[in-house]
Design a protein around this motif. Sequence first.
Motif, short mmCIF file in Angstrom:
data_model
loop_
_atom_site.label_atom_id
_atom_site.label_comp_id
_atom_site.label_asym_id
_atom_site.label_seq_id
_atom_site.Cartn_x
_atom_site.Cartn_y
_atom_site.Cartn_z
N GLY A 45 0.85 -1.18 -0.09
CA GLY A 45 -0.09 -0.10 0.08
C GLY A 45 0.87 1.20 0.08
O GLY A 45 2.18 1.06 0.19
N LEU A 46 0.19 2.48 -0.27
CA LEU A 46 1.00 3.62 -0.40
C LEU A 46 1.39 4.07 1.18
O LEU A 46 0.40 3.77 2.14
N PRO A 47 2.26 4.75 1.40
CA PRO A 47 2.72 5.18 2.65
C PRO A 47 1.84 6.42 2.96
O PRO A 47 1.07 7.08 2.04
N VAL A 48 1.48 6.59 4.39
CA VAL A 48 0.76 7.98 4.64
C VAL A 48 1.72 8.71 5.52
O VAL A 48 2.60 8.17 6.32
N LEU A 49 1.42 9.98 5.76
CA LEU A 49 2.26 10.80 6.66
C LEU A 49 0.87 11.15 7.69
O LEU A 49 0.12 11.69 7.58
N GLU A 50 1.30 10.72 8.98
CA GLU A 50 0.16 10.75 10.17
C GLU A 50 0.93 11.48 11.26
O GLU A 50 1.81 11.20 11.90
N GLY A 51 0.33 12.83 11.13
CA GLY A 51 1.24 13.93 12.24
C GLY A 51 2.61 13.80 12.13
O GLY A 51 3.42 13.81 12.90
N GLY A 52 3.04 13.93 10.78
CA GLY A 52 4.40 13.98 10.45
C GLY A 52 5.23 12.69 10.31
O GLY A 52 6.15 12.53 9.80
N VAL A 53 4.72 11.56 10.80
CA VAL A 53 5.26 10.07 10.94
C VAL A 53 4.87 9.31 9.61
O VAL A 53 3.78 9.32 9.31
N PHE A 54 5.84 8.57 9.10
CA PHE A 54 5.70 8.06 7.96
C PHE A 54 5.35 6.62 8.36
O PHE A 54 5.98 5.99 9.13
N LYS A 55 4.27 6.14 7.64
CA LYS A 55 3.54 4.90 8.04
C LYS A 55 3.20 4.18 6.76
O LYS A 55 2.80 4.75 5.79
N VAL A 56 3.70 2.92 6.65
CA VAL A 56 3.20 2.06 5.49
C VAL A 56 3.03 0.80 5.99
O VAL A 56 3.41 0.16 6.91
N LYS A 57 2.13 -0.13 5.20
CA LYS A 57 1.78 -1.34 5.20
C LYS A 57 2.21 -2.59 4.48
O LYS A 57 2.45 -2.34 3.31
N LYS A 58 2.38 -3.64 4.97
CA LYS A 58 2.84 -4.72 4.32
C LYS A 58 1.97 -6.09 4.98
O LYS A 58 1.63 -6.33 6.19
N PRO A 59 2.03 -7.25 4.09
CA PRO A 59 1.37 -8.28 4.50
C PRO A 59 2.46 -9.03 5.42
O PRO A 59 3.53 -9.15 4.97
N ALA A 60 2.14 -9.86 6.59
CA ALA A 60 2.87 -10.57 7.31
C ALA A 60 2.43 -11.72 7.74
O ALA A 60 1.11 -11.90 7.42
N PHE A 61 2.89 -12.76 8.38
CA PHE A 61 2.37 -13.78 9.06
C PHE A 61 2.09 -14.68 7.68
O PHE A 61 0.95 -14.97 7.90
N SER A 62 2.94 -14.70 6.74
CA SER A 62 2.54 -15.58 5.60
C SER A 62 1.06 -15.01 5.28
O SER A 62 0.45 -16.01 4.84
N GLY A 63 0.92 -13.98 4.88
CA GLY A 63 -0.56 -13.53 4.42
C GLY A 63 -1.56 -13.62 5.34
O GLY A 63 -2.82 -13.23 4.85
N LYS A 64 -1.37 -13.87 6.55
CA LYS A 64 -2.43 -14.13 7.68
C LYS A 64 -2.64 -12.93 8.43
O LYS A 64 -3.74 -12.82 8.98
N ALA A 65 -1.90 -11.78 8.14
CA ALA A 65 -2.10 -10.61 8.74
C ALA A 65 -1.45 -9.31 7.90
O ALA A 65 -0.63 -9.48 7.05
N ILE A 66 -1.58 -8.21 8.54
CA ILE A 66 -0.91 -7.18 7.67
C ILE A 66 -0.43 -6.26 8.95
O ILE A 66 -1.13 -6.00 10.01
N SER A 67 0.77 -5.98 8.53
CA SER A 67 1.31 -5.16 9.61
C SER A 67 1.73 -3.48 9.38
O SER A 67 2.07 -3.38 8.08
N GLU A 68 1.50 -2.87 10.30
CA GLU A 68 1.86 -1.31 9.77
C GLU A 68 3.09 -0.93 10.37
O GLU A 68 3.39 -1.14 11.63
#
Lengths: 322, 246
Positions: free
Chosen positions: A118-141
């Motif tokens: 997914g695209l990164p977002v700037l939240e209150g100046g903090v750079f956040k980005v998501k990726k799949p984890a736990f072999s596709g069973k969850a998403i980490s930010e």
Amino acid sequence: MVLVLVETQKGKFRKPAFELVTYGYQTAQVLGTECAALVLGTAEGAEELGKYGASKVYHVQDSSLDTMDSQVYAAVASQAASQLGAKVVVINHSSTGKSLLGRLAVRLNAGSVAGVNGLPVLEGGVFKVKKPAFSGKAISEYEVTSDAKVLSLMGNSFQPKVVGGPVAVEKLDIDVPAGRVVSREMKRVEGVTPLPEAELVVSGGRGLKGPENWGILEDLAEAIGATTACSRPVADADWRPHHEHVGQTGIAIRPNLYIAIGISGAIQHLAGVNNSQTIVVINKDPEAPFFKAADYGVVGDLFEVVPRLTEALRKFKAEQAG
Amino acid sequence: MKILVCVSKTPETTARIAFTNGNTEFDSSGVQFIMNPYDEWYALVRAIELQEAHGGTVTIINVGPAENDTVIRKGLAIGADEAVRVDVSPRSALYVAKQIAEYAREQQFDIIFAGKETIDHNGSEVGAMVAEYLDMPFISFATTLSLEGERATISREIEGGEEVQEVNLPFVVSAAKGMAEQRIPNMRGIMMAKKKPLNVIPPVPFEDLAVATSYTLPPAKTAVKLVSPDNMDELVRLLHEEAKVI
Ligand SMILES: Cc1cc2nc3c(=O)[nH]c(=O)nc-3n(C[C@H](O)[C@H](O)[C@H](O)COP(=O)(O)OP(=O)(O)OC[C@H]3O[C@@H](n4cnc5c(N)ncnc54)[C@H](O)[C@@H]3O)c2cc1C
Ligand SMILES: Nc1ncnc2c1ncn2[C@@H]1O[C@H](COP(=O)(O)O)[C@@H](O)[C@H]1O
């Protein structure tokens, strides 16, 4: 600046390259900056990357770059990033990109996120980005707090989008160190889209009974231009080549369409395919766990169902063409 | 020959994945942990085979808390000679790599093995990072590795095929399926493992730059739509009109 490090294969750009530039362009928009592309080694048509949003293409040419030696590539890419003042470097989450991401993180003193979708977002100046984890069973930010950042982009998560026209290609003057790795041989199946890049995948499991039965599966794949895959026991038994094995211990894919034929849907298999957009399951056992992860299911004998599906698809294709 | 194998601890492959503390932490209640399969089945076993063929020692390293000792002992039971644990709960790949590199720098290993990826974090990052910290070549996703004198020949997985590369010692390599066959520790191995050294060392100070701060579960799948095996035209229609994938 967002710098995308674009891969070529035999000097040519392929779809993942255009996905990457599209992602880099959109990331640059989020951050209010520009996106430039960096191309290493022999490349045809680099100016075309402008179409997907690169405002400039930089090129480094040297014979040392003909072998993918992560040490050489990382040295060159990190120098380029520093020279150009790039704060975010993005690469594909491919065999090449994965070999580089960690090296670039160390060299650029950058926080890294591997396999973003997914695209990164700037939240209150903090750079956040998501990726799949736990072999596709969850998403980490992730929160990335360093000034420099490196990301690798999961295949098939951003479709290439044309936003402009060709741009100028500029040669970058960078010292290319000698490599220590020698490439002896490249064995690649020609003429088919490699699994991680495939939009359509037809996959077979132990239900096919033996390698001699793969013809029906190949016919189906051919009818829609799909790439073939298999479950682990099938690769273990050498019914199919190892690079077709998907799942927890094989490769993870996320095609638009995954057709699973005679595969029970064990959790370790699902781990590699559960991010597919649409899943079709063909299995004679209505209790097969795969049906719980499927969008469409056909309960029936694959030896009857698959040829029927192939025929229906051929008919559909012919109607579309005509 | 001195070989280092980086081993991590992951939830077992069928573990239920859930999160706690407002979705900021993995919920480990009731979850069984194992040695990351790539580290155990492929990296560690190939390292032991090389040691059996060429002599030397196999050291395993884990960056993690004391509860990881069970996984480390299993590695010793499979056949590693000694182990090191950097006593800290790491929060990022770069942090882990820094700790491993600082330890390895002193020790001058000939080969450093990592696994292809951890099955929880799915990063494939640590091996490349260790290699960069130590200024060593890195070959990723190796499916075979043979050694003649100082020179290794390695095949690695690439998209839709494989590449054969050659490199001199020392190097870092990440191991994928094909490298070796899983070994089950036997009774003697388990007994011997209890006496093998497991050194606990403190971490070097290092700041995290990228950390996972929250987790979500993917949206639940809607129920499967069953199509009659006699009506494949209907399946084609659904794929075209509803799913829009063909
Ligand atoms: C740590 C670990 C990692 C693993 N990693 C992976 C991995 O990466 N990838 C992977 O795939 N597996 C992996 N496995 C193995 C996994 O647990 C399953 O054993 C495997 O996926 C089963 O393969 P299968 O579905 O092809 O075979 P089976 O489970 O034997 O299923 C065959 C299916 O075919 C159906 N069938 C039979 N005949 C017909 C017919 N005529 N018509 C229609 N359907 C028919 C049956 O109903 C059955 O559901 C792993 C296991 C472990 C423990
Ligand atoms: N905490 C850890 N301690 C030791 N080695 C690790 C640790 N985490 C990851 N590794 C190694 O790095 C590899 C790749 O991990 P990752 O970058 O998380 O996918 C693993 O297969 C291990 O070999």
